[in-house]
Write a protein that holds these residues in place. Sequence first.
Motif, PDB file in Angstrom:
ATOM      1  N   GLY A  79      -3.035   2.891  17.612  1.00 23.45           N
ATOM      2  CA  GLY A  79      -2.187   1.817  17.057  1.00 23.45           C
ATOM      3  C   GLY A  79      -1.340   1.187  18.155  1.00 23.45           C
ATOM      4  O   GLY A  79      -0.270   0.630  17.878  1.00 23.45           O
ATOM      5  N   LYS A  80      -1.857   1.223  19.391  1.00 19.83           N
ATOM      6  CA  LYS A  80      -1.097   0.683  20.528  1.00 19.83           C
ATOM      7  C   LYS A  80      -0.814  -0.808  20.336  1.00 19.83           C
ATOM      8  O   LYS A  80       0.289  -1.270  20.609  1.00 19.83           O
ATOM      9  N   GLY A  81      -1.842  -1.543  19.847  1.00 22.93           N
ATOM     10  CA  GLY A  81      -1.680  -2.984  19.663  1.00 22.93           C
ATOM     11  C   GLY A  81      -0.516  -3.290  18.744  1.00 22.93           C
ATOM     12  O   GLY A  81       0.318  -4.152  19.030  1.00 22.93           O
ATOM     13  N   LYS A  82      -0.432  -2.571  17.643  1.00 33.06           N
ATOM     14  CA  LYS A  82       0.651  -2.797  16.681  1.00 33.06           C
ATOM     15  C   LYS A  82       2.013  -2.532  17.322  1.00 33.06           C
ATOM     16  O   LYS A  82       2.956  -3.313  17.156  1.00 33.06           O
ATOM     17  N   HIS A 128      -7.532  -3.788  20.249  1.00 31.39           N
ATOM     18  CA  HIS A 128      -6.150  -3.575  19.804  1.00 31.39           C
ATOM     19  C   HIS A 128      -5.847  -4.503  18.634  1.00 31.39           C
ATOM     20  O   HIS A 128      -5.872  -5.726  18.786  1.00 31.39           O
ATOM     21  N   THR A 129      -5.567  -3.913  17.490  1.00 29.09           N
ATOM     22  CA  THR A 129      -5.373  -4.702  16.274  1.00 29.09           C
ATOM     23  C   THR A 129      -3.893  -4.981  16.025  1.00 29.09           C
ATOM     24  O   THR A 129      -3.070  -4.075  16.110  1.00 29.09           O
ATOM     25  N   VAL A 130      -3.615  -6.237  15.694  1.00 28.33           N
ATOM     26  CA  VAL A 130      -2.252  -6.617  15.303  1.00 28.33           C
ATOM     27  C   VAL A 130      -2.360  -7.351  13.974  1.00 28.33           C
ATOM     28  O   VAL A 130      -3.196  -8.246  13.824  1.00 28.33           O
ATOM     29  N   LEU A 183       1.298   7.590   9.394  1.00 30.02           N
ATOM     30  CA  LEU A 183       1.745   8.688   8.531  1.00 30.02           C
ATOM     31  C   LEU A 183       1.246   8.476   7.106  1.00 30.02           C
ATOM     32  O   LEU A 183       0.841   9.407   6.409  1.00 30.02           O
ATOM     33  N   ASP A 184       1.246   7.204   6.665  1.00 30.06           N
ATOM     34  CA  ASP A 184       0.845   6.857   5.296  1.00 30.06           C
ATOM     35  C   ASP A 184      -0.571   7.301   4.956  1.00 30.06           C
ATOM     36  O   ASP A 184      -0.892   7.517   3.783  1.00 30.06           O
ATOM     37  N   VAL A 185      -1.412   7.453   5.966  1.00 29.56           N
ATOM     38  CA  VAL A 185      -2.817   7.824   5.722  1.00 29.56           C
ATOM     39  C   VAL A 185      -2.902   9.229   5.115  1.00 29.56           C
ATOM     40  O   VAL A 185      -3.861   9.561   4.416  1.00 29.56           O
ATOM     41  N   LEU A 191       8.380   5.164  13.999  1.00 31.38           N
ATOM     42  CA  LEU A 191       7.443   5.736  13.025  1.00 31.38           C
ATOM     43  C   LEU A 191       6.797   4.572  12.278  1.00 31.38           C
ATOM     44  O   LEU A 191       7.492   3.660  11.821  1.00 31.38           O
ATOM     45  N   SER A 192       5.476   4.630  12.164  1.00 34.96           N
ATOM     46  CA  SER A 192       4.765   3.536  11.518  1.00 34.96           C
ATOM     47  C   SER A 192       4.095   4.035  10.246  1.00 34.96           C
ATOM     48  O   SER A 192       3.429   5.071  10.250  1.00 34.96           O
ATOM     49  N   VAL A 193       4.277   3.274   9.155  1.00 30.53           N
ATOM     50  CA  VAL A 193       3.734   3.694   7.856  1.00 30.53           C
ATOM     51  C   VAL A 193       2.814   2.630   7.235  1.00 30.53           C
ATOM     52  O   VAL A 193       2.590   2.620   6.033  1.00 30.53           O
TER      53      VAL A 193
HETATM   54  P1  GDP Z   1      -5.300   0.573  19.310  1.00 30.25           P
HETATM   55  O1  GDP Z   1      -6.633   0.473  19.962  1.00 30.25           O
HETATM   56  O2  GDP Z   1      -4.529   1.760  19.764  1.00 30.25           O
HETATM   57  O3  GDP Z   1      -4.495  -0.690  19.397  1.00 30.25           O
HETATM   58  O4  GDP Z   1      -5.590   0.824  17.764  1.00 30.25           O
HETATM   59  P2  GDP Z   1      -6.689   0.046  16.840  1.00 30.25           P
HETATM   60  O5  GDP Z   1      -6.185  -1.322  16.578  1.00 30.25           O
HETATM   61  O6  GDP Z   1      -8.044   0.188  17.423  1.00 30.25           O
HETATM   62  O7  GDP Z   1      -6.682   0.960  15.550  1.00 30.25           O
HETATM   63  C1  GDP Z   1      -5.528   1.177  14.833  1.00 30.25           C
HETATM   64  C2  GDP Z   1      -5.763   0.698  13.387  1.00 30.25           C
HETATM   65  O8  GDP Z   1      -4.765   1.233  12.546  1.00 30.25           O
HETATM   66  C3  GDP Z   1      -5.686  -0.790  13.213  1.00 30.25           C
HETATM   67  O9  GDP Z   1      -6.577  -1.172  12.192  1.00 30.25           O
HETATM   68  C4  GDP Z   1      -4.242  -1.032  12.787  1.00 30.25           C
HETATM   69  O10 GDP Z   1      -4.083  -2.215  11.998  1.00 30.25           O
HETATM   70  C5  GDP Z   1      -4.001   0.186  11.951  1.00 30.25           C
HETATM   71  N1  GDP Z   1      -2.606   0.699  11.927  1.00 30.25           N
HETATM   72  C6  GDP Z   1      -1.688   0.734  12.926  1.00 30.25           C
HETATM   73  N2  GDP Z   1      -0.585   1.397  12.524  1.00 30.25           N
HETATM   74  C7  GDP Z   1      -0.822   1.795  11.256  1.00 30.25           C
HETATM   75  C8  GDP Z   1      -0.071   2.553  10.304  1.00 30.25           C
HETATM   76  O11 GDP Z   1       1.033   3.023  10.555  1.00 30.25           O
HETATM   77  N3  GDP Z   1      -0.657   2.771   9.084  1.00 30.25           N
HETATM   78  C9  GDP Z   1      -1.897   2.300   8.770  1.00 30.25           C
HETATM   79  N4  GDP Z   1      -2.386   2.570   7.568  1.00 30.25           N
HETATM   80  N5  GDP Z   1      -2.622   1.581   9.644  1.00 30.25           N
HETATM   81  C10 GDP Z   1      -2.091   1.338  10.864  1.00 30.25           C
END
Ligand code: GDP
Length: 425
Positions: free
Chosen positions: A15-18, A41-43, A331-333, A411-413
Motif C-alpha cells: 500500500g506504498k502508493g496510498k 502503486h495504486t491510489v 487492517l480492515d481486511v 494506520l490504514s483501514v
Molecule cells: P503498493 O504496490 O505497495 O503501492 O500496493 P498496491 O497498490 O499494489 O496494492 C495495495 C492495494 O491495497 C491497492 O489496491 C490499494 O488500493 C489497497 N489498499 C491500500 N491500503 C488499504 C487499506 O488500508 N485497506 C484496504 N482494504 N485496501 C487498501
Amino acid sequence: MPNTVLIGAQWGDEGKGKIIDVLTEGVDVVVRFQGGNNAGHTVKIGDEKYVLHLIPSGILHEGKSCVIGNGVVVDPVALMKEVDELEERGFTTAGRLLISDRAHVVVPYHGAIDGAREQALSEGEKIGTTKRGIGPTYSDKVSRVGLRMGDLLSDDLEDLLDRRVEESNKVLQALGGEPLDKAALIASYMAIAPRVAPYIADTVTFLNKSMAEGKSLLFEGAQGTMLDIDFGTYPFVTSSNATAGGACTGSGIAPHRMDRVIGVIKAYTTRVGEGPFMTELEDEIGALMRKEGNEFGATTGRPRRCGWFDAVVGRYAAAINGVDYWAMTKLDVLDKVETIRICTAYECDGVTYESVPANTRILERCTALYEEMPGWQCSTKEATKFDDLPEAAKAYVNRLCEITGVKLGILSVGPKRASTLRIAI
Ligand code: GDP
Ligand code: IMO
Ligand code: MG
C-alpha cells in the motif's frame, strides 16, 4: 519538513502508493529510486483509481515535483504511455516530472531475455517475474553495457542501439528465444527518444539544490524488503535494492540527509510470484484475505498469495531499513477473521530462527511458529481515529508493533485517502 524514505517491509504491494499519496501533501518533491515498471502503486481518490508504475505517486498532487532517480530502470515506451494517461486524466507532467540522465533504459531485448530465461527454468526454479525486463536491464548496468537515459539525447544513439541489439539477440537465441527485428527496434527507439527528451535532467543536482533551498523530499520505494536483491529471499527477488539504503544510491542524496524511515506493512502478508512464503495460507482464510483485500497484482493481475502476519519478516525489515514508524495498512481486511495468528519464529530441523536465514532452501522447509489473538469480527472501515477501533483490533495492532519493536505512525483501514488514521506522523 524532514526528508522521508518510505519502503515496503514485506514482499511488495503493502500500500506504498496510498501512503505516498497521503504524505505528499507535506513535501515538495517525491522521488522514485529503484525498480521500474514492475511496480504497480495504486491510489484511490474518491471513486477514481490510479495505478502508477514508473512515475512517483506524488504526480497526482499538482504543484509537486516528481523525480525518477538514477537507480530506476526506465522503459521509455511504458513511461510515455503513463504520461499520456495522466495527461488525459487532467494531470500535468511537463516541468514537474524529471528523469535522471543516469537512469538505465529498458529496451525490448531486456523483456525478451527476461521471458526466455523464465521459460528456460524448470518448475520450482522459475521466479515468476513481471517480464518487464527488470533483471536483464540491471544486469547490463552492472556489466557496464547498459544504455542510460542521457544516451537517448546523444548523436550516436542509433549506433549504440545497433551494437546492443546485436549482442542481445545472440543471448536471446542462446536462451531459445527468437531474435528481435533490429531495424524495427532501432526505429521505434529513435522515434520515442525526442518525446522523452524534455523530461531528462541532471536530477542529482536538482535534488541537492532543492534540499539546499529548504525543500523536503519523500523517497518512494518500490517492491519490498523481502524482494531486495541482497536481503530478500534470493533468487526469488527483484534485481534492485528496495531497502532504505537504495534511496541514497538511487538518487544521489547522502545518507545523513535522510531524517526518517517509514516502513509500509500490511496487517497480514502477501506475495506475488514464486519463492518461499513462510506463513502462506492455502485455505479458506487465505481466500478470504484475497477477496476482502482485492489481492490481485496491480501490474500483472495475478492473484496474490496470502498469509498471516510474519513478525520475523517485520523485525528483519525494521532492522535493515532502520524503520522509525510503521504505516500499517489493510487492517480492515481481517474484520471477519475469528482467530488471528501471528508468526513469531520459524523452525527447521530442530533449529529455531528469530531472523530470516539467508539460505532459501532452509526457508522453504521452515515451519512457522504462531501465537494467536482473538479477531474483532466487526467493521473497522469507518474508524477515523485509533480509539474508534474495537478493543481486539487495537490489541492486535499494538501487539504487531510491540513484537516488531516499531512505533505506529499511520494506520490504514481502507483504500481511500479518508481511511487513513494519522497516529504519530
Ligand atoms: P503498493 O504496490 O505497495 O503501492 O500496493 P498496491 O497498490 O499494489 O496494492 C495495495 C492495494 O491495497 C491497492 O489496491 C490499494 O488500493 C489497497 N489498499 C491500500 N491500503 C488499504 C487499506 O488500508 N485497506 C484496504 N482494504 N485496501 C487498501
Ligand atoms: P510494488 O512496487 C510485488 C516480484 C515479481 C517476482 C519478483 C521478480 O507494486 O510493490 P521482476 O519483474 O522484478 O524481476 O520480478 O518480484 N515483484 C513484485 N511483487 N510488488 C511489486 O512491486 C513487485 N515488483 C516485482 O512478482 O516475484
Ligand atoms: Mg503494487
